[in-house]
Scaffold this motif. Structure first.
Motif: not given
Length: 219
Positions: A129, A144, A146-147, A186
């Protein structure tokens, strides 16, 4: 006799205060030395100790000045840390002093901003991130993410070394909360800085050998 006794007690008190100050300073120096040696074993970086010589009293300019400059090989964008965690980045350099911009003051909208790429300690290959400061909510944040990345409260956030701007492994802080970001694609994590910004006296300037580093021997 009473007057002599009072003088003796006063002198003893003064000596005791001096002893306590010296003892405390020695403990701090030992802690800094242990930190420097431990970090150098983990990563092949140079940690150059510096003294904080001034803190800006301007509420709109909370920069820090240290007693190292171009003469010592210091350059803009070098990371500055304490034994606890990252303090900020060198923003300006003169011959014998440098100005440090704290990470809590980095402006993500600035044209010359530096993106602090970060990861979760222990999950460096899975979680990434960008760390900056959200002035509106007065919080350090990692965006940012990632999910599918796993980030939870209590995770230790460190620099990832991506982008070849900052060395990897510098402690930034601890995750205090995590929430879904834009459009659910995100995540954004709120971070409590590890560095203690009150009463800063000693810091380290970090120089990585694989970045355009000056030829400086760390003390």
């Amino acid at each position: 006799e009473n007057e002599e006794l009072r003088r003796t007690v006063a002198q003893y008190t003064q000596d005791k205060i001096h002893y306590n100050m010296v003892e405390n300073q020695n403990k701090q120096l030992m802690k800094a030395l242990e930190f420097k040696e431990r970090q150098q074993k983990l990563y092949n970086y140079k940690y150059i100790p510096a003294q904080v010589v001034a803190n800006s009293s301007n509420p709109y300019d909370k920069t820090i000045k240290i007693n190292l400059g171009a003469h010592d090989g210091i350059k803009p964008k070098m990371a500055v840390t304490t034994v606890d965690g990252m303090v900020g980045l060198v923003s300006k350099v003169s011959e014998f002093t440098s100005t440090v911009m704290p990470i809590t003051e980095l402006d993500p909208t600035s044209s010359d901003r530096i993106s602090i790429s970060a990861t979760v300690l222990g999950r460096e290959e899975q979680t990434f991130g960008i760390v900056d400061y959200d002035k509106e909510n007065n919080v350090l944040q990692m965006t940012r993410i990632d999910e599918n990345a796993e980030v939870k409260e209590g995770d230790l956030i460190v620099t990832s070394g991506l982008g070849n701007v900052l060395p990897m492994g510098i402690i930034i802080g601890t995750v205090v909360s995590n929430e879904v970001g834009d459009f659910g694609l995100t995540h954004t994590a709120a971070i409590k800085p590890a560095a203690k910004f009150d009463h800063l006296t000693e810091v380290f300037v970090v120089i990585a050998p694989d970045v355009d580093a000056p030829d400086v021997e760390a003390p």
